[in-house]
Scaffold this motif. Sequence first.
Motif, PDB file in Angstrom:
ATOM      1  N   GLU A 157       0.764  -1.181   0.118  1.00 48.75           N
ATOM      2  CA  GLU A 157      -0.066  -0.001   0.053  1.00 48.75           C
ATOM      3  C   GLU A 157       0.886   1.064  -0.019  1.00 48.75           C
ATOM      4  O   GLU A 157       0.352   2.153  -0.499  1.00 48.75           O
ATOM      5  CB  GLU A 157      -0.875  -0.046   1.299  1.00 48.75           C
ATOM      6  N   ALA A 158       2.001   1.293   0.726  1.00 48.94           N
ATOM      7  CA  ALA A 158       2.710   2.330   0.761  1.00 48.94           C
ATOM      8  C   ALA A 158       3.349   2.785  -0.314  1.00 48.94           C
ATOM      9  O   ALA A 158       3.576   4.079  -0.673  1.00 48.94           O
ATOM     10  CB  ALA A 158       3.876   2.271   1.791  1.00 48.94           C
ATOM     11  N   GLN A 159       3.994   2.050  -1.348  1.00 51.14           N
ATOM     12  CA  GLN A 159       4.419   2.177  -2.562  1.00 51.14           C
ATOM     13  C   GLN A 159       5.520   3.492  -2.383  1.00 51.14           C
ATOM     14  O   GLN A 159       5.830   4.046  -3.184  1.00 51.14           O
ATOM     15  CB  GLN A 159       3.499   3.088  -3.513  1.00 51.14           C
ATOM     16  N   VAL A 160       6.471   2.945  -1.404  1.00 52.92           N
ATOM     17  CA  VAL A 160       7.711   3.695  -1.188  1.00 52.92           C
ATOM     18  C   VAL A 160       8.552   2.567  -1.110  1.00 52.92           C
ATOM     19  O   VAL A 160       8.290   1.341  -0.759  1.00 52.92           O
ATOM     20  CB  VAL A 160       7.636   4.403  -0.191  1.00 52.92           C
ATOM     21  N   PRO A 161      10.002   2.591  -1.035  1.00 46.55           N
ATOM     22  CA  PRO A 161      11.054   1.655  -0.898  1.00 46.55           C
ATOM     23  C   PRO A 161      11.010   1.338   0.701  1.00 46.55           C
ATOM     24  O   PRO A 161      10.771   2.177   1.364  1.00 46.55           O
ATOM     25  CB  PRO A 161      12.520   2.506  -1.071  1.00 46.55           C
ATOM     26  N   PHE A 162      10.708   0.158   0.854  1.00 46.88           N
ATOM     27  CA  PHE A 162      10.661  -0.389   2.264  1.00 46.88           C
ATOM     28  C   PHE A 162      11.225  -1.512   2.458  1.00 46.88           C
ATOM     29  O   PHE A 162      11.636  -2.477   1.552  1.00 46.88           O
ATOM     30  CB  PHE A 162       9.176  -0.585   2.692  1.00 46.88           C
TER      31      PHE A 162
END
Length: 209
Positions: A157-162
Amino acid sequence: MAKLQVAIDLLTTEAALELAAKVSPYVDIIELGTPLIKAEGLNVIKEMKSAHPDKLVFADMKTADTGALEAEMAFNAGADLVTVMGAVDDATIKGAVEAAHKLEKKVVVDTIGVQNRVQRAKEVSAFGVAFVELHAGLDEQALPGYSIQKLITEGIEAQVPFSVAGGVNIDNVKDVVAAGATVVVAGGSIYGAKDPAAAAKALQEAIGA
């Protein structure tokens, strides 16, 4: 391909170096856990980087204040990445990022204690952090009904590097990778294994499969 990070939650430099020597052929990042750094001080960072100059050394400082100062302390000791808590003031994270840029190092934001990890991940990613650690600590993992699937879903859901840290093992690592994780963090499933090297190797192979 996602990187494999071993989280070393041991309490002595000697034990940490012994474990790192066993698993280093199979991991990309060596994380020095917060209890280890508290027990041994910054010297454990120096010792680990000296022993494994080819690996990224991750100092899990869990900084909550004086972001620039604590980041510089860890970086100068040899860390390549440091953590700042996601629940703190934005200024603390930004200060650490500024210090990282000066020294060509990187900051990771740890989301332990953050109520809305997806929202906070998006916010702090705009500050220039390397990635956001979607992290369920040992206390949270011990709660009834805990499932790593929540972290996996949040990453999608975040759609950022994680990265995902919170019970990664051989049974769920492929789901973490499929979600798009930049880094897969494994602690107990490696250092708690009868053969840590074999456990790390199996995770590495699963990530690359």
